[in-house]
Design a protein around this motif. Structure first.
Motif, PDB file in Angstrom:
ATOM      1  N   THR A  70       0.632  -0.827   0.113  1.00  0.00           N
ATOM      2  CA  THR A  70      -0.076   0.172   0.423  1.00  0.00           C
ATOM      3  C   THR A  70       1.091   1.323  -0.115  1.00  0.00           C
ATOM      4  O   THR A  70       2.441   0.959   0.407  1.00  0.00           O
ATOM      5  CB  THR A  70      -0.683   0.516   1.468  1.00  0.00           C
ATOM      6  N   ILE A  71       0.243   2.776  -0.023  1.00  0.00           N
ATOM      7  CA  ILE A  71       1.258   3.904  -0.217  1.00  0.00           C
ATOM      8  C   ILE A  71       1.745   3.771   1.030  1.00  0.00           C
ATOM      9  O   ILE A  71       2.672   4.374   0.586  1.00  0.00           O
ATOM     10  CB  ILE A  71       0.404   4.479  -0.569  1.00  0.00           C
ATOM     11  N   PRO A  72       1.610   3.623   1.996  1.00  0.00           N
ATOM     12  CA  PRO A  72       2.428   3.660   3.614  1.00  0.00           C
ATOM     13  C   PRO A  72       3.112   2.922   3.510  1.00  0.00           C
ATOM     14  O   PRO A  72       4.029   3.584   4.434  1.00  0.00           O
ATOM     15  CB  PRO A  72       0.960   3.227   4.526  1.00  0.00           C
ATOM     16  N   ASP A  73       3.275   2.026   2.993  1.00  0.00           N
ATOM     17  CA  ASP A  73       5.087   1.352   2.751  1.00  0.00           C
ATOM     18  C   ASP A  73       5.617   2.317   2.188  1.00  0.00           C
ATOM     19  O   ASP A  73       6.722   2.072   2.207  1.00  0.00           O
ATOM     20  CB  ASP A  73       4.845  -0.230   1.922  1.00  0.00           C
ATOM     21  N   PHE A  74       5.408   2.943   0.927  1.00  0.00           N
ATOM     22  CA  PHE A  74       6.330   3.721   0.389  1.00  0.00           C
ATOM     23  C   PHE A  74       6.903   5.320   0.872  1.00  0.00           C
ATOM     24  O   PHE A  74       8.079   5.958   1.104  1.00  0.00           O
ATOM     25  CB  PHE A  74       6.350   3.566  -0.988  1.00  0.00           C
ATOM     26  N   THR A  75       5.906   5.889   1.259  1.00  0.00           N
ATOM     27  CA  THR A  75       5.972   6.963   2.163  1.00  0.00           C
ATOM     28  C   THR A  75       6.486   6.995   3.922  1.00  0.00           C
ATOM     29  O   THR A  75       7.338   7.621   3.926  1.00  0.00           O
ATOM     30  CB  THR A  75       4.256   6.974   2.731  1.00  0.00           C
ATOM     31  N   LYS A 136       9.256  -9.822  16.956  1.00  0.00           N
ATOM     32  CA  LYS A 136       9.182  -8.828  17.462  1.00  0.00           C
ATOM     33  C   LYS A 136      10.227  -6.936  16.907  1.00  0.00           C
ATOM     34  O   LYS A 136      10.484  -6.370  17.506  1.00  0.00           O
ATOM     35  CB  LYS A 136       9.086  -9.004  18.518  1.00  0.00           C
ATOM     36  N   ALA A 137      10.577  -7.793  15.586  1.00  0.00           N
ATOM     37  CA  ALA A 137      11.314  -6.202  14.932  1.00  0.00           C
ATOM     38  C   ALA A 137      10.339  -5.200  14.394  1.00  0.00           C
ATOM     39  O   ALA A 137       9.353  -5.403  14.480  1.00  0.00           O
ATOM     40  CB  ALA A 137      12.111  -6.833  13.573  1.00  0.00           C
ATOM     41  N   ASP A 138      10.297  -4.636  14.011  1.00  0.00           N
ATOM     42  CA  ASP A 138       9.948  -3.705  12.946  1.00  0.00           C
ATOM     43  C   ASP A 138       9.465  -3.985  11.328  1.00  0.00           C
ATOM     44  O   ASP A 138       9.445  -3.800  11.144  1.00  0.00           O
ATOM     45  CB  ASP A 138      10.484  -2.312  12.670  1.00  0.00           C
ATOM     46  N   THR A 139       8.373  -4.334  11.494  1.00  0.00           N
ATOM     47  CA  THR A 139       7.124  -4.966  10.459  1.00  0.00           C
ATOM     48  C   THR A 139       7.245  -4.386   8.938  1.00  0.00           C
ATOM     49  O   THR A 139       7.806  -4.491   8.125  1.00  0.00           O
ATOM     50  CB  THR A 139       6.658  -5.600  10.217  1.00  0.00           C
ATOM     51  N   ALA A 140       7.174  -2.616   9.515  1.00  0.00           N
ATOM     52  CA  ALA A 140       7.265  -1.757   8.643  1.00  0.00           C
ATOM     53  C   ALA A 140       8.017  -1.400   8.159  1.00  0.00           C
ATOM     54  O   ALA A 140       8.623  -0.999   6.725  1.00  0.00           O
ATOM     55  CB  ALA A 140       6.131  -0.711   8.938  1.00  0.00           C
ATOM     56  N   LEU A 141       8.799  -1.011   8.280  1.00  0.00           N
ATOM     57  CA  LEU A 141      10.344  -1.321   8.787  1.00  0.00           C
ATOM     58  C   LEU A 141      10.427  -2.235   7.269  1.00  0.00           C
ATOM     59  O   LEU A 141      11.349  -2.208   6.093  1.00  0.00           O
ATOM     60  CB  LEU A 141      11.261  -0.838   9.741  1.00  0.00           C
ATOM     61  N   SER A 142      10.690  -3.521   7.722  1.00  0.00           N
ATOM     62  CA  SER A 142      11.045  -4.394   6.238  1.00  0.00           C
ATOM     63  C   SER A 142      10.061  -4.620   5.363  1.00  0.00           C
ATOM     64  O   SER A 142      10.823  -4.514   4.646  1.00  0.00           O
ATOM     65  CB  SER A 142      10.368  -6.070   7.646  1.00  0.00           C
ATOM     66  N   VAL A 143       8.954  -4.021   5.682  1.00  0.00           N
ATOM     67  CA  VAL A 143       7.586  -4.428   4.027  1.00  0.00           C
ATOM     68  C   VAL A 143       9.132  -3.235   3.659  1.00  0.00           C
ATOM     69  O   VAL A 143       8.798  -4.017   2.288  1.00  0.00           O
ATOM     70  CB  VAL A 143       6.707  -4.020   4.371  1.00  0.00           C
ATOM     71  N   THR A 144       8.736  -2.259   4.200  1.00  0.00           N
ATOM     72  CA  THR A 144       9.862  -1.025   2.872  1.00  0.00           C
ATOM     73  C   THR A 144      11.471  -1.466   2.262  1.00  0.00           C
ATOM     74  O   THR A 144      11.078  -1.077   1.244  1.00  0.00           O
ATOM     75  CB  THR A 144       9.621   0.484   3.720  1.00  0.00           C
ATOM     76  N   MET A 145      11.512  -1.975   3.553  1.00  0.00           N
ATOM     77  CA  MET A 145      13.221  -2.329   2.664  1.00  0.00           C
ATOM     78  C   MET A 145      13.348  -3.358   1.562  1.00  0.00           C
ATOM     79  O   MET A 145      14.036  -3.141   0.924  1.00  0.00           O
ATOM     80  CB  MET A 145      14.004  -2.372   4.030  1.00  0.00           C
TER      81      MET A 145
END
Length: 330
Positions: A70-75, A136-145
C-alpha cells in the motif's frame, strides 16, 4: 513469500485472516520446499518439464507481493530514511561481497561461484516480512526495505553480478536487467496498481497470497533441483556450506552494522533479517536462464535454508525481546 504483517493488531477481518495464513505458511514452507527438492531429485523428469515456466511462476510471486503493498509502505521512506538507507546499502554491499568472499574461500567451481554471488546480489526476500513480525522486529520497516530493494534490483543486481562474477563466467548484464524488469518490476507495479483500484476485491484474496508464494517458490526449487542432480551428488555439501555461511554472515553483519550506526534494537533486528534473507527464488531463476541449472543450485538451496534459519532466528529474537526492558525496544 509475498505478504506483510503489521506490528499492531489488524483493523479488519481480511488482514487478521492474512496474518494467520502468513504465520502458517512460513511455518510449513520449509517442509514443502524440502519435499519439492526431494521429489525433483528422485523424479527429475517432472521438474525438467516445468523448467521453461519458472520465470512465469516467479512473476506470479512478485505480482502477489505487489498486491500486499500500500502507499504507506513507501511513505515510510520519507519519514524514516536513515534505517531504510542503512538496510538497502547493507543489502547491496554486504551480501554481494560476502558471496564473492565465500566463493574464493571455498574455491567454488565457476558455475557454483556465480550462483552464490548472484544470491548475494539479489534483493531482500519477501518471507523476511513474516520473520520480522515473528521476531518482534519492525515489520513496517521490513516491508519498506523489501519493497525498495526489489524496485532497485533491475539496476543493482545485474551491475553487481557483472562486476563480481564476470571473472567466472560471461555475464549479459543488459539481458539480466530486462529479465528482472519483466519478472519482478512489472508484476510488482501491476499488483500495487490493482490494489489501489480494487482494494475491496484484493482484501478478499489476501489470505491466499502467502500460499501463492509458497507454491511458486516450491515449483522454482522443483525445476532447479531437477536440472542439477549430478551437481548435488558431487558438490551438494559444498553448496550447503556456502549457503549457511552466506546466510549467517548476512544476519550478523546486518545487525551489528545497524547497532554501530546507532539504530535501536528493533531496527537492528529488522536489518539483520532483511540482509540475511534474500530473494533466492529470483536468484535461482536468473541463474538458470542466464547461466545453467548448476548455477541456480545455490539459490534453490538458499530458498530452503534461509526459511529454516529465519524461523530459528525469530525464536531467538522474540525471546531476547521479551527479556529486555521495554526502553530498549525502540
Amino acid at each position: 513469500m509475498s505478504t506483510k504483517i503489521p506490528n499492531s493488531p489488524p483493523a479488519d477481518a481480511a488482514r487478521t485472516s492474512e496474518d494467520r495464513s502468513a504465520r502458517l505458511a512460513v511455518t510449513v514452507f520449509p517442509a514443502l520446499v524440502v519435499l519439492a527438492a526431494l521429489f525433483a531429485f528422485l523424479v527429475p523428469s517432472a521438474g525438467q518439464a516445468i523448467a521453461p515456466l519458472i520465470s512465469l511462476f516467479l512473476g506470479i510471486i512478485m505480482f502477489a507481493m505487489g498486491l500486499t503493498l500500500t502507499i504507506p509502505d513507501f511513505t515510510l521512506v520519507a519519514r524514516r530514511p536513515l534505517p531504510i538507507l542503512i538496510g538497502i546499502l547493507a543489502q547491496f554491499v554486504i551480501m554481494p561481497l560476502v558471496g564473492l568472499g565465500i566463493a574464493l574461500l571455498l574455491q567454488l567451481p565457476p558455475e557454483l561461484a556465480v550462483g552464490v554471488i548472484l544470491v548475494g546480489c539479489a534483493p531482500g526476500g519477501t518471507s523476511s516480512n513474516v520473520i520480522a513480525y515473528l521476531s518482534k522486529a519492525d515489520t513496517a520497516l521490513s516491508v519498506t526495505m523489501t519493497s525498495i530493494s526489489t524496485l532497485l534490483a533491475p539496476v543493482f543486481t545485474p551491475l553487481l553480478t557483472l562486476w563480481l562474477a564476470g571473472s567466472y563466467l560471461p555475464v549479459a548484464a543488459g539481458d539480466m536487467a530486462l529479465s528482472i524488469v519483466q519478472i519482478v518490476l512489472i508484476p510488482v507495479v501491476a499488483g500495487v496498481v490493482i490494489r489501489l483500484l480494487l482494494s475491496r476485491l484484493v482484501d478478499r484474496v489476501l489470505p491466499a497470497l502467502p500460499w501463492v508464494s509458497v507454491a511458486g517458490i516450491s515449483v522454482v526449487v522443483l525445476a532447479v533441483v531437477s536440472g542439477s542432480t549430478e551437481t548435488i551428488i558431487s558438490a551438494g555439501a559444498l553448496v550447503l556450506l556456502a549457503v549457511v555461511l552466506h546466510n549467517a554472515v548476512g544476519y550478523l553483519a546486518g545487525y551489528w552494522l545497524a547497532r554501530a550506526l546507532k539504530q535501536g534494537e528493533r531496527a537492528a533486528r529488522t536489518t539483520s533479517i532483511e540482509v540475511g534473507m534474500q530473494n533466492s527464488g529470483l536468484a535461482a531463476t536468473l541463474a538458470a536462464s542466464a547461466f545453467s541449472p548448476a548455477a541456480a543450485l545455490p539459490g534453490a538451496v538458499f530458498s530452503i535454508w534461509h526459511n529454516l534459519s529465519g524461523a530459528l532466528l525469530a525464536v531467538y529474537y522474540r525471546r531476547s525481546a521479551e527479556r529486555k526492558a521495554p526502553a530498549t525496544e525502540r
